[in-house]
Design a protein around this motif. Structure first.
Motif, PDB file in Angstrom:
ATOM      1  N   GLU A   1      -4.977   1.104 -11.888  1.00  0.00           N
ATOM      2  CA  GLU A   1      -5.297   0.820 -10.486  1.00  0.00           C
ATOM      3  C   GLU A   1      -4.920  -0.622 -10.169  1.00  0.00           C
ATOM      4  OE1 GLU A   1      -9.018   2.037  -7.956  1.00  0.00           O
ATOM      5  OE2 GLU A   1      -9.428   0.088  -8.881  1.00  0.00           O
ATOM      6  N   LEU A   2      -4.022  -0.802  -9.184  1.00  0.00           N
ATOM      7  CA  LEU A   2      -3.591  -2.112  -8.731  1.00  0.00           C
ATOM      8  C   LEU A   2      -4.282  -2.415  -7.408  1.00  0.00           C
ATOM      9  CD1 LEU A   2      -1.187  -0.737 -10.399  1.00  0.00           C
ATOM     10  CD2 LEU A   2       0.307  -2.375  -9.252  1.00  0.00           C
ATOM     11  N   LYS A   3      -4.806  -3.642  -7.278  1.00  0.00           N
ATOM     12  CA  LYS A   3      -5.411  -4.069  -6.022  1.00  0.00           C
ATOM     13  C   LYS A   3      -4.915  -5.463  -5.670  1.00  0.00           C
ATOM     14  CE  LYS A   3      -9.684  -1.379  -5.782  1.00  0.00           C
ATOM     15  NZ  LYS A   3     -11.145  -1.428  -5.565  1.00  0.00           N
ATOM     16  N   PHE A   4      -4.537  -5.666  -4.419  1.00  0.00           N
ATOM     17  CA  PHE A   4      -4.114  -6.985  -3.975  1.00  0.00           C
ATOM     18  C   PHE A   4      -4.231  -7.063  -2.458  1.00  0.00           C
ATOM     19  CE2 PHE A   4      -0.462  -4.200  -4.200  1.00  0.00           C
ATOM     20  CZ  PHE A   4       0.231  -4.448  -3.022  1.00  0.00           C
ATOM     21  N   SER A   5      -4.274  -8.281  -1.970  1.00  0.00           N
ATOM     22  CA  SER A   5      -4.421  -8.492  -0.532  1.00  0.00           C
ATOM     23  C   SER A   5      -3.074  -8.814   0.088  1.00  0.00           C
ATOM     24  CB  SER A   5      -5.398  -9.639  -0.258  1.00  0.00           C
ATOM     25  OG  SER A   5      -6.672  -9.314  -0.763  1.00  0.00           O
ATOM     26  N   VAL A   6      -2.916  -8.419   1.351  1.00  0.00           N
ATOM     27  CA  VAL A   6      -1.687  -8.722   2.077  1.00  0.00           C
ATOM     28  C   VAL A   6      -1.679 -10.214   2.376  1.00  0.00           C
ATOM     29  CG1 VAL A   6      -0.373  -8.309   4.175  1.00  0.00           C
ATOM     30  CG2 VAL A   6      -1.628  -6.441   3.090  1.00  0.00           C
TER      31      VAL A   6
END
Length: 558
Positions: free
Chosen positions: A552-557
């Motif tokens: 699972e990859l999570k990042f903010s714009v």
């Protein structure tokens, strides 16, 4: 006899469409007000509010170290997600519930078998029938009630039927029919499915006597969900043989579905009527079908977004609280450092020249170490580029050659020349990472005979609006996951699901490969954490031997 609320969903994948809402009010605990509220919203048929309160109740149970309470909340949340059509979310939530439901405690069995059955339903709805059968069998293992066992066996048989393993399905249906002491709802359900499966296996078989016997029982019992299924089965049988009879049963199914206020069954009935009716009425039914289907999809999409937002806000609040605690600790440490710095400065001043010499030497050594670290980081950066831009590119070409054995020589030479151009000047990054090239990269690892690739949500997250650094790092991480899959996992199915909530983007990678107990230090996938960290994101792995690989990859714009 105790029948949990969750049997409402036990029958969702049954072709009989029986959905019985038998709620055991004694299961509604009063030690957690949110849990009580959630059940109240379920009674009012407000699934989003029920989901939100189960989620709040779960957090209270977590603080109280009440594993059963947490497991019950997650199980109910998973069932709601299944009922609202969010099957991947339902699987994720139900699997989390299994961590809190102790399979060695018989008092947990009702919750355990309901949770596994819901996993079977959600998995069945995404057409993974083999896995759904495994979950149904686990549910059956923990079921004590005879009625519940019949329902689970019926679900297993229906899954076999969808796989076209008719012999196995018929054997189970026959066992249920022969074992029924009374001709009740469960008998009629099994009998109707039994007759339908025999006809599917042998088109010359006449299932009408059994289908009508089941229909008469359901009429007597006023079993609307059962009638809905019987009319569906009879309409399917008569469609080619007696279209007029098929039209009668399809119309009756549509009427019952409207009485039940079941949009899914109304849509199924309308699909039959569109084929069977005359052109004028068929057109009217099609317009009704189109409007109803669009409305249903819109409602479910809205619900999915609400469920995702509820979970996101919960996790965000947790993160904010932990960050606030960390900031407080950091401030205290800074104050201590300031006092320590003043003390050291005083000692240096007291120590005079000797102290200055010691300070100078330490500073020089620190600068030398920083220089060495800078050189190592530069080497690491180039090493990563060689790995991503050359090694993975070579492996992609190898994969394409494997999937397209008759690749033309000129095409292969062009690909090799492209790799050569990249390797000539590794200090620059020439490879495009826009949406088109991302899709091409992912699909280069799949083939009809080898690996099936399912990708969802690339357009929805606005990939081409991301900045180039973020595109590049995420592109390379996904490329590394696909390379790892191709080299090590022996997977036949890969699902990449992308979603966006406000400025937060989540990418979930799942394959059905062999998995692993721990990642090898030599495995390139170990470096993906540094990549995600460089763009302010995270990556988490779930790789258990024999149970596939998940990331699972999570990042903010930015």
């Amino acid at each position: 006899m105790r029948i949990l609320y969750f049997l409402l969903f036990v029958l969702m994948v049954s072709c009989t469409k029986t959905k019985e809402n038998n709620v055991n009010q004694s299961e509604k605990t009063t030690d957690n007000p949110y849990y009580e509220k959630a059940w109240s919203y379920l009674d009012q048929k407000e699934p989003v509010n029920a989901f939100e309160n189960f989620n709040k109740a779960k957090e209270i149970y977590l603080k109280n170290n009440d594993s059963l309470g947490v497991g019950k909340c997650l199980m109910n949340m998973g069932i709601i997600l299944t009922d609202q059509g969010d099957y991947f979310g339902a699987q994720e939530t139900a699997l989390e519930a299994t961590k809190y439901l102790n399979e060695n405690n018989k008092n947990y069995y009702d919750y355990i078998n309901s949770n596994y059955n819901n996993l079977g339903i959600a998995t069945n709805r995404v057409d993974d029938y083999n896995k759904s059968i495994e979950f149904y069998q686990k549910a059956l293992k923990f079921a004590n009630d005879l009625l519940v066992k019949k329902i689970y066996r019926n679900n297993i048989a229906n899954a076999y039927r969808k796989e076209k393993k008719y012999d196995l399905a018929i054997k189970i249906f026959q066992h249920i029919v022969n074992g029924s002491k009374t001709k009740d709802k469960e008998y009629s359900r099994a009998l109707s499915n039994y007759a339908l499966t025999q006809w599917l296996q042998n088109p010359n078989h006449n299932p009408v006597p059994e289908l009508k016997e089941a229909l008469n029982i359901r009429l007597k019992e006023k079993d609307l969900w059962g009638l809905n299924a019987s009319y569906s089965h009879l309409a399917d049988y008569y469609t080619q043989k007696k279209p007029d009879s098929a039209l009668i049963y399809a119309t009756k199914m549509y009427d019952v579905a409207k009485t039940l206020k079941s949009p899914d069954d109304q849509i199924e009935a309308l699909q039959k009527l569109i084929i069977l009716e005359n052109p004028e009425k068929s057109k009217q039914y099609f317009l009704t079908y189109q409007k109803l289907n669009d409305s249903l999809q819109t409602a479910r999409s809205k619900a999915k977004n609400q469920f995702a937002l509820i979970r996101y806000e919960t996790e965000k609040n947790k993160a904010d609280f932990q960050k606030a605690q960390a900031d407080n600790v950091k401030k205290r440490n800074q104050i201590l450092k300031q006092y320590a710095g003043l003390g050291i400065l005083g000692l240096i001043l007291i120590g005079g020249g000797a102290g200055s010499v010691v300070w100078y030497r330490r500073r020089r050594k620190r600068l030398e170490k920083e220089k060495e670290l800078e050189i190592k980081n530069t080497e690491l950066r180039y090493s990563k580029k060689v790995h991503d831009k050359v090694a993975n590119k070579v492996y992609r070409v190898m994969s394409e050659v494997e999937n397209v054995p008759e690749m033309k020589k000129e095409v292969l030479l062009d690909k090799l020349e492209n790799i050569y151009e990249i390797s000539r000047d590794i200090s620059y990054d020439h490879e495009p990472t826009d949406e088109k090239h991302l899709v091409e990269m992912l699909e280069s690892y799949s083939s009809q005979d080898d690996v099936q690739l399912v990708k969802v949500g690339i357009q929805e997250i606005g990939w081409d609006t991301l900045n180039k650094d973020t595109q590049s790092e995420v592109f390379n991480v996904l490329q590394e996951l696909m390379t790892n899959m191709k080299k090590h996992s022996k997977a036949t199915r890969v699902v990449i699901r992308m979603s966006r909530i406000n400025e937060e983007i989540t990418i979930r990678y799942t394959d059905n490969g062999v998995g692993c107990d721990k990642l090898s230090p030599k495995n390139g996938i170990k470096n993906t954490g540094n990549r995600m960290e460089s763009i302010g994101g995270t990556i988490n792995f779930d790789a258990v031997s024999g149970e596939g690989f998940k990331a699972e990859l999570k990042f903010s714009v930015q």
